[in-house]
Scaffold this motif. Structure first.
Motif, PDB file in Angstrom:
ATOM      1  N   GLY A   8       2.655   4.850   7.392  1.00 33.77           N
ATOM      2  CA  GLY A   8       4.362   4.570   7.963  1.00 33.77           C
ATOM      3  C   GLY A   8       4.807   3.523   8.030  1.00 33.77           C
ATOM      4  N   ASP A   9       4.699   2.986   6.989  1.00 30.20           N
ATOM      5  CA  ASP A   9       4.631   1.703   5.715  1.00 30.20           C
ATOM      6  C   ASP A   9       6.094   1.971   5.089  1.00 30.20           C
ATOM      7  OD1 ASP A   9       5.077  -0.859   6.574  1.00 30.20           O
ATOM      8  OD2 ASP A   9       2.045  -1.045   6.356  1.00 30.20           O
ATOM      9  N   PRO A  10       7.355   1.718   5.148  1.00 25.40           N
ATOM     10  CA  PRO A  10       7.849   2.551   4.380  1.00 25.40           C
ATOM     11  C   PRO A  10       8.076   2.434   2.701  1.00 25.40           C
ATOM     12  CG  PRO A  10       9.162   0.439   5.353  1.00 25.40           C
ATOM     13  CD  PRO A  10       7.960   1.298   6.233  1.00 25.40           C
ATOM     14  N   ARG A  11       9.010   2.729   2.142  1.00 27.83           N
ATOM     15  CA  ARG A  11       8.016   3.275   0.465  1.00 27.83           C
ATOM     16  C   ARG A  11       8.707   1.824   0.177  1.00 27.83           C
ATOM     17  NH1 ARG A  11      12.057   4.850  -3.333  1.00 27.83           N
ATOM     18  NH2 ARG A  11      13.033   4.600  -1.530  1.00 27.83           N
ATOM     19  N   THR A  12       9.547   1.421   0.496  1.00 32.22           N
ATOM     20  CA  THR A  12      10.293   0.512   0.467  1.00 32.22           C
ATOM     21  C   THR A  12       9.801  -1.522   0.482  1.00 32.22           C
ATOM     22  OG1 THR A  12      11.464   0.046   1.644  1.00 32.22           O
ATOM     23  CG2 THR A  12      12.676   1.118  -0.357  1.00 32.22           C
ATOM     24  N   ALA A  13       7.683  -0.914   1.305  1.00 31.14           N
ATOM     25  CA  ALA A  13       7.366  -1.652   2.305  1.00 31.14           C
ATOM     26  C   ALA A  13       6.629  -2.742   1.072  1.00 31.14           C
ATOM     27  CB  ALA A  13       6.731  -1.287   3.408  1.00 31.14           C
TER      28      ALA A  13
END
Ligand SMILES: [Zn+2]
Length: 440
Positions: free
Chosen positions: A389-394
């Motif tokens: 669930g961490d976004p692609r930009t994390a």
């Protein structure tokens, strides 16, 4: 309204190209979804001439903002925000000067100067996030910067050669084509795989190309005879990272953790080995590469590998000190191809031993990327493994990018959609709490 006496401006967590700052002339009552965004307002200006405010950060040139939105006697600029690195400043699609470079601890000077001898000036520190304004941390008087204590150890690169002549299983001298780039004493690995023999040597004879005073078959290996041409791995006199490389990584760490009001504590102790900064001599268990567990398993984490134990033995006993070790090559212990990995960290969460040194350290390799060190520190401060669930930009995304582009993996939660994603909502407050008192 920001009160410079008690509040700070903070570096944005948003992807700087996400459009959340709005148009060049924002409506007077416009709002931004970026809670770290801000705009200037002047009330009752000296004249109705175009009203502008100058922003100066650190020792850079002032940036002038026109306050084009008006309501009665109040004038507002468009939205702007502070960003951590140059790639965000010059991001495509962002209006001129909407993203402004800042570091933690910078002073932001805001100046309204309508005429000679008439100036209104405010100084605001860049620091903690808006969500933590007026918290109760004892550092409040310093505007609450959290300092990240780091110590860095750089191992030498392994060198490779072949035996210049055959040896019996008891010879105490080994001959190589050259010993010019080998550490003055240390270990070599002769042969490979399970048939490898580790040898400790006490000195070198440069003229003869010899390793002298050899103790054969150490560290659980057996002394055996080797033919001329057998492969030898040794600890070279070239470090696996230079001071310049390390400073680039630390810059990246500061750029990223600025979003959470955290900064690397200086000075950072960097151990580059003895005279000549040749890198620390490789322990026997790291000569052929740094092996780490293939699985991150809570609570059934495998015990540290032999490589990890060798590094743990070198660790400082100082609590609340994150240690970063640089090696040339690292791989997952059950990967027979030994594919190079970027980094591995040991958060407290997976320390099943009673040894406090077996946690809060990370190892990175020459294959690391620009964000790897910052990513590994995230593991330690969050005390966690990767999350679905961490976004692609994390920054905490498992697939760390080799780029500082605005949409690369460099944001620390809370993300704009953190609540929906179910992760990152408390990341900033959590890592700020653990930056000076590590999870234990
Ligand atoms: Zn990771």
């Amino acid at each position: 309204m920001v009160d410079p006496a008690s509040q700070a401006l903070s570096v944005s967590n948003h992807v700087s190209t996400d459009g959340s700052l709005g148009p060049e002339v924002a409506a007077f009552d416009a709002v931004s979804s970026d809670r770290d965004a801000f705009r200037f307002e002047v009330e009752n200006p000296v004249s109705d001439d175009p009203v502008s405010v100058a922003l100066t950060i650190a020792d850079r040139l002032p940036i002038l903002y026109n306050l084009d939105a008006r309501s009665g006697n109040r004038y507002r600029s468009h939205f702007l925000r502070l960003v951590g690195d140059g790639e965000d400043v010059s991001a495509l699609g962002v209006l001129n000067q909407q993203n402004v470079l800042a570091q933690i601890g910078d002073d932001v000077i805001i100046r309204y100067e309508p005429g000679t001898g008439c100036a209104d000036r405010h100084r605001i520190r860049v620091c903690r996030p808006a969500s933590e304004q007026n918290n109760d941390h004892p550092n409040q008087s310093r505007h609450d910067v959290r300092y990240l204590p780091l110590r860095i150890t750089v191992f030498s690169r392994p060198g490779r050669a072949t035996l210049a002549s055959a040896v019996s299983d008891s010879d105490q001298t080994l001959r190589l084509p050259s010993v010019a780039d080998i550490q003055p004493s240390g270990h070599v690995l002769i042969g490979s795989g399970d048939g490898g023999e580790l040898v400790h040597y006490a000195g070198t004879n440069a003229g003869a190309g010899e390793l002298t005073g050899c103790i054969r078959g150490v560290a659980g290996t057996a002394p055996i005879a080797h033919a001329a041409g057998a492969p030898v791995v040794y600890s070279s006199t070239t470090p696996s990272a230079s001071k310049t490389d390390i400073e680039a990584d630390l810059t990246s760490v500061n750029e990223r953790f600025a979003q959470s009001g955290i900064k690397v504590r200086r000075p950072v102790t960097i151990d580059l080995g003895g005279a000549g900064s040749s890198g620390r001599v490789l322990p026997p268990a790291v000569l052929a590469g740094y092996r780490f567990p293939s699985v991150f398993d809570v609570p059934n984490q495998e015990p540290p590998t032999d490589s990890e134990q060798a590094v743990i033995a070198l660790r400082s006993l100082e609590p609340n000190l994150i240690e970063i070790f640089y090696v040339d090559h690292m791989y997952k212990i059950d990967d027979s191809a030994q594919a190079p990995q970027h980094g591995y960290s040991r958060p407290a969460l997976i320390n099943n031993s009673a040894d406090p040194r077996a946690q809060n350290f990370a190892v990175v390799s020459s294959a690391r990327k620009v964000l790897t060190v910052a990513h590994e520190i995230m593991h330690l401060l969050l005390n966690d493994g990767h999350r679905v669930g961490d976004p692609r930009t994390a920054l905490f995304n498992e697939s760390t990018t080799d780029s500082k582009a605005p949409d690369s993996t460099k944001r620390i939660g809370p993300y704009p959609d953190a609540t929906a994603a179910g992760v990152g909502v408390f990341d900033t407050s959590k890592i700020r709490a653990s930056a000076e008192t590590l999870p234990g």
